[in-house]
Each structure stands twice: as C-alpha cells, then as structure tokens.
Design a protein around this motif. Sequence first.
Motif, PDB file in Angstrom:
ATOM      1  N   SER A 175       0.855  -1.193   0.000  1.00 56.96           N
ATOM      2  CA  SER A 175       0.000   0.000   0.000  1.00 56.96           C
ATOM      3  C   SER A 175       0.888   1.238   0.000  1.00 56.96           C
ATOM      4  O   SER A 175       2.104   1.156  -0.145  1.00 56.96           O
ATOM      5  N   LEU A 211       2.667   4.723  -1.196  1.00 57.48           N
ATOM      6  CA  LEU A 211       3.196   5.246  -2.449  1.00 57.48           C
ATOM      7  C   LEU A 211       3.513   4.130  -3.435  1.00 57.48           C
ATOM      8  O   LEU A 211       3.191   4.233  -4.627  1.00 57.48           O
ATOM      9  N   GLY A 218       2.195   1.184  -3.630  1.00 59.86           N
ATOM     10  CA  GLY A 218       0.941   0.641  -4.132  1.00 59.86           C
ATOM     11  C   GLY A 218       0.324   1.516  -5.205  1.00 59.86           C
ATOM     12  O   GLY A 218      -0.203   1.020  -6.212  1.00 59.86           O
ATOM     13  N   ARG A 219       0.395   2.834  -4.998  1.00 53.75           N
ATOM     14  CA  ARG A 219      -0.161   3.744  -6.011  1.00 53.75           C
ATOM     15  C   ARG A 219       0.649   3.691  -7.305  1.00 53.75           C
ATOM     16  O   ARG A 219       0.090   3.748  -8.404  1.00 53.75           O
ATOM     17  N   ASP A 248      -0.379   0.589  -9.107  1.00 59.69           N
ATOM     18  CA  ASP A 248      -1.690   0.762  -9.755  1.00 59.69           C
ATOM     19  C   ASP A 248      -1.548   1.562 -11.048  1.00 59.69           C
ATOM     20  O   ASP A 248      -2.169   1.238 -12.065  1.00 59.69           O
ATOM     21  N   SER A 249      -0.718   2.611 -11.003  1.00 62.40           N
ATOM     22  CA  SER A 249      -0.494   3.410 -12.214  1.00 62.40           C
ATOM     23  C   SER A 249       0.170   2.565 -13.295  1.00 62.40           C
ATOM     24  O   SER A 249      -0.187   2.656 -14.479  1.00 62.40           O
ATOM     25  N   SER A 288       3.952  -4.178 -11.588  1.00 60.54           N
ATOM     26  CA  SER A 288       2.729  -4.017 -12.376  1.00 60.54           C
ATOM     27  C   SER A 288       2.195  -5.322 -12.940  1.00 60.54           C
ATOM     28  O   SER A 288       1.186  -5.326 -13.645  1.00 60.54           O
TER      29      SER A 288
END
Length: 215
Positions: free
Chosen positions: A104, A106, A108-109, A112-113, A147
């Motif tokens: 989770s 930064l 994790g973001r 997701d990107s 990713s």
Amino acid sequence: MTAFVRRQAAGLALLAVVAVASLLAGPDYLLGTARRLADRPVAFGALLVGVYLVRPLFAWPTTLVAILAGYAYGPVVGFPVALAGTTGSALLPFLAARYVGAGSGLVGRLADSGERFFAATGDLRGMVASRLAPAPSDPVSAAAGLSGVSTGAFVAGTAVGEVPWTAAAVLAGGSLDRLSTAGLSAVGWELIAAGAAVAVALLAGPAYRAATARR
C-alpha cells in the motif's frame, strides 16, 4: 510477522543497500580491472558475467557494461554479448520487485499506475516503449515487476527496446583506445531524442484510445 511484511522489509533493506553501494562503488576499479583483462577473452567474459549480476546492486548504468563489451570484443561480438547481459541483468530488479509486491502507500499507487499503463498499451508494447524512452533501466524493471508484466513480454520488450542504447554503447567502447571515465559518454542527445520520439509514437495509439474511452 506475516510473509508479506517480511518481503516488504527485505525490499526496503535491499533499497538501502543499493543506495549505499551506489555511493561507495564508483566505476574506476571496474575500469582498471577491465583494462588488465581486455586481451584475455575468457577471463574478460567471466568479468562481464559477474558485473552484469551485480550491476543493479551498484546502480551502474547498462551502457557502462556495454561499453566494456565493445572495448574488449568489438562491435560484432560485443553487441550480442552486451544485449544478452543487459536483458539478463534487468531481470534481477524485475523479479525482486515481483517478489516483494506492491503493498500500500506510495508503492501501491505506483503499482496501480503501472498496471493501468500496461493494461492500455499491452505488456510487450509498453515494455518496448519504456526501454526506448530515456529512463533509468532499473526503476523501469522494478515498475514492470510491480505491475504484473509477464516475464516473456518483459524479456522480449527489454531486448528490443535496448537495441539502440546497446548498439551506441558497444560502438563507443569499440572506438576507445583506452578505458577511462572521461571516455564513457556513449549516448548523445540525438539518440535520446530519437528514442523518445519512437516511444511517443508507440504510445500515441493507446493514449488516444484511453482518452476516448473516458469521454
């Protein structure tokens, strides 16, 4: 402590080791060793294998090792050697990031990107474009691992996208009379601009479709 937390802790420790190693280990000792072994192809080959294995740990650029290959073997032999080594060494941060996982926050973001990016482009096209873009190799590899890019697409995309950078570095190494840090400039702005332009062209279609889908 759960297995996932242990993997996250291992990932943070590895990043700390890479940061410290990159500050302490410059290329001077490596270049000196390469000069001494340049006329011994087998010994130099063993050196290259070892360097490619530890390269991500010291955050050495892939072009540095490709220059060594060109210096010792010339462009004809040096190019396939350097391309195989570059692709193989890129697998190390890719697999490490896949093992650690996104978690989770930064990271994790960012994962997701990356997943949205590769979902729009496809794994192979996205990897080729990422390698052609003038971006550091190891962060690209780690982002692909986070990713969920397939290993096959990662290897194929890396091999294709690294061709111009590897060729330029091998040719530069083959033209050197003596290895020194002053002579390790292999990538000019023309190649950087061309790589970026091809990467943009590869991404234009997926970007348009993604923008259209949001309307």
